[in-house]
Write an enzyme that holds these catalytic residues in place. Structure first.
Site, PDB file in Angstrom:
ATOM      1  CG  ASP A   1     -39.176  40.093 -42.336  1.00  0.00           C
ATOM      2  OD1 ASP A   1     -39.754  39.248 -41.613  1.00  0.00           O
ATOM      3  OD2 ASP A   1     -39.731  40.634 -43.296  1.00  0.00           O
TER       4      ASP A   1
ATOM      5  CE  LYS B   1     -36.287  40.301 -45.743  1.00  0.00           C
ATOM      6  NZ  LYS B   1     -36.687  41.269 -46.775  1.00  0.00           N
TER       7      LYS B   1
END
Length: 397
Positions: A248, A229
Site C-alpha cells: 500500500d 493489495k
DNA sequence: ATAAGCCCTCCCCG
DNA sequence: ACGGGGAGGGCTT
C-alpha cells in the site's frame, strides 16, 4: 463456568498486544488485561504473561451452527497464532540479511502473522479499501451482529462469530450493508459471497492454501472488490503464502524512505511498480518476506505511540478509565446507545518501553495517511480521552 | 465551519 | 498491453 488455563508460549514468539491490533484481524477487543473474540464457535478470552497465555473458553449453552466448533481450544490457539513457525530464528535470518530490519526488530519482538480463516480474512479486507482500522472494525463487528451466529454472553458482552458465506449470499445483503454504512463495499461483499457460494467449487477458497503463491493471488483477483493489495493480504494472512507482500502507500513509503527504492517513472501505483516493490523485499528478506514486512509495518505504527509515551520509565504504567460511547445497530438504523467503562493500560508491548530513541532512517516526513490513521487508532486505544464511536445509518445524514 | 486530501478497487479512456 | 484518472464513503486535517 470455565476456568483459566495455561498455554505456554514465549513473549518473543508472540506478543498479542501487538499482533491483535496491527491490522491483521479486526474483531479482537481488549478490556483491562483481557483480549476476547468469538472464534470457531466459542468465545475465547486471553491474557498474556511472559512465558504463557492464560485462556478461557466459553461455548454456547445451546448448540449453534458455527464452523469449527469441534476443534479443541489448544489446537485452535496453535493454528490461529501459527505457532509451528519459529519466529525467533526468522528474526535472526532477517536481521542477518538487513541491518535496517535488525535495528527495528530489537524493540518489536513477537510480531507474527496470524493464520486466519480465509473467508473472514477476505471479507474483512474487502472492507479495508479506502478505509482505516477503527472503521473496518466497526463494519466487521456489524456484519457479525447482523449475520453471524450468537455464541455467548460473557461479562455482559454478547459475542457473535463471523457469518458463513451462505449467510451473505442471500437477497437484500447489499441494501442492508449500505444502510449499515459499508458504502460501495456493500456491493463487493454481496457479489463476492455470491461468487463463492454459487459459482466457485465447494472448498475453493480454502483450497488455495495448497496452491502456489502466484496462482492463489491471481485466483483471488477474480473476486469483486479484490485487487492486488487485498489479494496479497489474504495470501499472507490466511493462505500460508509467507512471501506475499501487500504494497500500500505506507509500504511504498518504507521502500522509498528506508530502502532507497527508486520509483522513477510512474506516479501512481501501477502493476509494474507494485510487483517491483514486492520483488525488492522478497530478494532482500527471502521467502518469509511477508512476515518480515509486517514487523516493519507495525514498527512504523508504533513509532508514534512511542513518541507519545516518550519518556515513560520502565516501571511506570498509566491505567485510567475511559468512557466509550457505543451505539449498537439493530435492524435498519441506530437505536441503542450504551455507556461502557473500559480500563486500559498504556503499555503496548512490554519489550518496547525503555528504548525510545529517534531513528535517523525513520524520521517523520514519512507520514502517509494510512500510517497516521492507524496510529491514531492505536493512540485511541491507549490514551484516556473520551472516545466517541459513531455508526451512521442510511437515513441519518 | 468548510474545503481539501486520503485510502484501494473498478472501470473507462487514450 | 499499459498507464492515467475519476468515482465511490467517510474520516482527518
Amino acid at each position: 463456568m470455565s476456568a483459566w488455563k495455561k498455554f505456554p508460549v514465549e513473549l518473543s514468539e508472540l506478543c498479542i498486544d501487538t499482533v491483535l491490533r496491527c491490522g491483521q484481524s479486526f474483531r479482537w477487543k481488549k478490556t483491562g488485561e483481557t483480549w476476547s473474540c468469538a472464534l470457531k464457535g466459542r468465545v475465547l478470552l486471553l491474557q498474556q504473561e511472559p512465558d504463557h497465555l492464560r485462556y478461557r473458553e466459553i461455548f454456547p449453552e445451546a448448540p449453534v451452527e458455527a464452523q469449527g466448533s469441534g476443534t479443541s481450544t489448544i489446537d485452535l490457539l496453535n493454528d490461529y497464532f501459527n505457532l509451528s513457525t519459529d519466529l525467533k530464528s526468522l528474526y535472526k535470518q532477517w536481521s542477518d540479511r538487513d541491518p535496517h530490519f535488525s535495528k527495528k526488530a530489537i524493540t518489536f519482538t513477537g510480531i507474527r502473522m496470524l493464520r486466519q480463516d480465509p473467508w473472514e480474512n477476505l471479507i474483512s479486507f474487502i472492507c479495508s479499501s479506502n478505509n482505516n482500522i477503527s472503521r473496518i472494525g466497526q463494519m466487521v463487528g456489524n456484519l457479525c451482529i447482523h449475520y453471524g451466529p450468537r455464541i455467548a454472553e460473557v461479562d455482559g458482552t454478547v459475542y457473535h462469530d463471523f457469518p458463513a458465506p451462505e449467510k451473505l449470499a442471500v437477497k437484500g445483503v447489499e441494501e442492508t450493508l449500505r444502510k449499515l454504512g459499508f458504502g460501495y463495499r456493500a456491493k463487493y461483499i454481496a457479489q463476492t459471497a455470491n461468487m463463492v457460494v454459487n459459482e466457485l467449487p465447494e472448498g475453493w477458497l480454502m483450497g488455495l492454501r495448497e496452491k502456489p503463491y502466484r496462482e492463489a493471488h491471481d485466483a483471488l483477483l477474480q473476486l469483486s472488490g479484490v485487487g492486488p493489495k487485498v489479494a496479497d493480504c489474504i495470501c499472507l494472512m490466511s493462505l500460508d503464502k509467507t512471501e506475499a507482500v501487500p504494497v500500500d502507500t505506507h509500504v511504498m513509503q518504507i521502500a522509498t524512505r528506508d530502502y532507497k527504492f527508486n520509483k522513477i517513472k510512474s506516479k501512481s501505483m501501477t502493476k509494474a511498480l507494485y510487483d517491483a516493490v514486492g520483488d525488492h523485499f522478497r530478494e532482500l528478506w527471502g521467502p518469509g518476506a511477508g512476515w518480515a514486512h509486517s514487523v516493519l509495518f507495525t514498527a512504523d505504527l508504533k513509532s508514534f505511540a512511542d513518541k507519545e509515551v516518550g519518556v515513560v520509565s520502565k516501571t511506570t504504567k498509566k491505567s485510567k478509565s475511559t468512557t466509550v460511547k457505543k451505539e449498537v445497530v439493530e435492524g435498519e438504523s441506530v437505536i441503542k446507545a450504551e455507556e461502557v467503562t473500559v480500563k486500559r493500560e498504556a503499555n503496548l508491548n512490554s519489550s518496547v518501553k525503555d528504548e525510545i530513541k529517534e531513528d535517523p532512517w525513520s524520521d517523520d516526513q514519512s507520514s502517509s495517511s494510512r500510517k497516521r490513521k492507524i496510529e491514531t487508532a492505536t493512540v485511541d486505544a491507549l490514551e484516556t480521552t473520551v472516545v466517541r464511536r459513531r455508526l451512521r445509518s442510511g437515513r441519518e445524514r
